[in-house]
Every structure is written in structure tokens, then in C-alpha cells.
Write a protein that holds these residues in place. Sequence first.
Motif, short mmCIF file in Angstrom:
data_model
loop_
_atom_site.label_atom_id
_atom_site.label_comp_id
_atom_site.label_asym_id
_atom_site.label_seq_id
_atom_site.Cartn_x
_atom_site.Cartn_y
_atom_site.Cartn_z
N PRO A 1 -21.39 182.22 74.89
CA PRO A 1 -22.33 183.29 75.24
C PRO A 1 -22.98 183.06 76.60
O PRO A 1 -23.13 181.92 77.04
CB PRO A 1 -23.38 183.20 74.13
N ALA A 2 -23.38 184.13 77.23
CA ALA A 2 -24.18 184.04 78.45
C ALA A 2 -25.67 184.02 78.11
O ALA A 2 -26.48 183.52 78.88
CB ALA A 2 -23.88 185.21 79.38
N THR A 3 -26.03 184.56 76.94
CA THR A 3 -27.43 184.68 76.56
C THR A 3 -27.64 184.16 75.14
O THR A 3 -26.93 184.56 74.22
CB THR A 3 -27.88 186.16 76.62
N VAL A 4 -28.63 183.28 74.96
CA VAL A 4 -29.05 182.82 73.64
C VAL A 4 -30.58 182.84 73.63
O VAL A 4 -31.21 182.26 74.51
CB VAL A 4 -28.53 181.41 73.29
N VAL A 5 -31.16 183.51 72.63
CA VAL A 5 -32.62 183.68 72.55
C VAL A 5 -33.12 183.39 71.14
O VAL A 5 -32.36 183.39 70.18
CB VAL A 5 -33.04 185.11 72.95
N ASN A 6 -34.42 183.16 71.02
CA ASN A 6 -35.09 183.07 69.73
C ASN A 6 -35.41 184.50 69.30
O ASN A 6 -35.96 185.28 70.07
CB ASN A 6 -36.39 182.26 69.87
N ASP A 7 -35.04 184.87 68.08
CA ASP A 7 -35.29 186.20 67.54
C ASP A 7 -36.13 186.04 66.27
O ASP A 7 -35.70 185.37 65.33
CB ASP A 7 -33.97 186.89 67.22
N THR A 8 -37.28 186.66 66.22
CA THR A 8 -38.24 186.48 65.12
C THR A 8 -37.95 187.34 63.90
O THR A 8 -38.81 187.48 63.03
CB THR A 8 -39.67 186.73 65.61
N GLY A 9 -36.75 187.86 63.77
CA GLY A 9 -36.39 188.73 62.64
C GLY A 9 -36.35 188.02 61.30
O GLY A 9 -36.19 188.67 60.27
N ILE A 10 -36.48 186.71 61.28
CA ILE A 10 -36.47 185.92 60.04
C ILE A 10 -37.24 184.63 60.31
O ILE A 10 -37.37 184.20 61.44
CB ILE A 10 -35.01 185.61 59.60
N GLY A 11 -37.75 184.03 59.26
CA GLY A 11 -38.38 182.71 59.37
C GLY A 11 -39.66 182.67 60.18
O GLY A 11 -40.12 183.68 60.71
N THR A 12 -40.22 181.46 60.27
CA THR A 12 -41.49 181.27 60.98
C THR A 12 -41.44 180.19 62.04
O THR A 12 -42.39 180.04 62.80
CB THR A 12 -42.61 180.91 59.98
N GLY B 1 -39.91 178.74 65.42
CA GLY B 1 -39.17 179.16 66.60
C GLY B 1 -38.21 178.10 67.11
O GLY B 1 -38.38 176.90 66.85
N TRP B 2 -37.18 178.55 67.83
CA TRP B 2 -36.21 177.66 68.47
C TRP B 2 -36.72 177.30 69.85
O TRP B 2 -37.09 178.17 70.64
CB TRP B 2 -34.86 178.34 68.59
N LEU B 3 -36.74 176.02 70.17
CA LEU B 3 -37.08 175.56 71.51
C LEU B 3 -35.80 175.48 72.33
O LEU B 3 -34.75 175.06 71.83
CB LEU B 3 -37.74 174.18 71.46
N ASN B 4 -35.87 175.87 73.58
CA ASN B 4 -34.75 175.82 74.51
C ASN B 4 -33.49 176.52 73.98
O ASN B 4 -32.39 175.93 73.99
CB ASN B 4 -34.42 174.37 74.89
N PRO B 5 -33.60 177.76 73.53
CA PRO B 5 -32.43 178.44 72.97
C PRO B 5 -31.26 178.55 73.93
O PRO B 5 -30.10 178.49 73.52
CB PRO B 5 -32.96 179.82 72.56
N GLY B 6 -31.53 178.66 75.22
CA GLY B 6 -30.46 178.77 76.22
C GLY B 6 -29.56 177.54 76.29
O GLY B 6 -28.47 177.61 76.86
N ASN B 7 -30.00 176.44 75.70
CA ASN B 7 -29.17 175.23 75.70
C ASN B 7 -27.90 175.39 74.86
O ASN B 7 -26.99 174.57 74.97
CB ASN B 7 -29.96 174.03 75.18
N ALA B 8 -27.83 176.41 74.02
CA ALA B 8 -26.67 176.59 73.13
C ALA B 8 -25.52 177.35 73.80
O ALA B 8 -24.54 177.68 73.14
CB ALA B 8 -27.10 177.31 71.86
#
Length: 178
Positions: free
Chosen positions: A9-20, A22-29
Amino acid sequence: MASQGPLSPATVVNDTGIGTVGWLNPGNATASDDSRATATLTAANAQSNYLKATDFGFTIPSGATIDGIVVEWERLRTGARDCLDNAIRIVKTDVIGLTDKSAAGNWPTTEAYQSYGGIADLWGETWTDTDINATIFGAALSAKATALGNSTANIDHVRITVYYTVVTLNMDVWEVEH
């Protein structure tokens, strides 16, 4: 049957649609480089937000029939507690799908890819080449803990392979008498 991928992927983000959590540094994936997105799960039954990956750069031929989608998450857990899949979903037109492909079992303590879907698995959706080629096509993952204590979900990379069939027409030459 043909395939494209695995693509990153070119873009990886934290999406709050589930859970509580958050992902740190999502772009690292976006690449398999040991630089990871992380979600630290400290409460019993804690659930991470979605880690949502899009913009894979597919160029499926126009009119192709989509046969199946394989999503692979390169993952591991650190810490003393269990870390499991909470939700593994496909993303179509920037919407996280309803079909859950979560695998049973604890995440490994050594980084490895886990595959979801298959060459004949459409994730409960109907697909066109345009859906797959869109920058808003992708995948989403949420992790969960089962017991109190620290466990960190780590995602190094996500990649997708799409299987498809190109429709070809067999045109017979017809002679017309005048």
C-alpha cells in the motif's frame, strides 16, 4: 487465471471504526523493513482500532472478472499476554467490509506473514476491475488481547494479491456473399 501482486500500500492509517487503542506509526506498515506499526493492548479484552491500508496501485485489465483476493499481514506480538485477530476485513470504495476473515490462535512471537482470503475468495463482495484499481481499495486489521497485562500488536507490512480472468472473445470470420 492471472494475478497481480503481491503489492504494497501507499497509505496506511489508524481508523477508529472499531476498538479503543490507536495504532502508532501506521505508515510503517507500507514496507517489510522491520519498522512496525504498533498497538499496545494493556487491558483485558482490549481491542485496537483498525489499521487500514489502501492505494495498492493495481492495474487490473478493463472488463476482467475478479476471482479472488489474498491479503497477507506480516505480524508478531511482543509482551507476556496473548494477542489475537479481532477483525480482518477488506476495504471497498473506502468502506471497511462486513466479512471477517480472522484466524484462530495467538499471534506469533517471531514475525511472519498470515494469509487471509484465497484465489477464489471474494470476501463477501462483488468486484469490478475499477473497484480493485481504485486508490480506496485495501484491507483493514484490528487486534485484541484476551487477558490483563501488556501485549503489543506489531504489523511490519501488508500486501495484497488479486486473481482475475480476462475475458477474450473468439470471433469467427464470416464471409458474406453479395
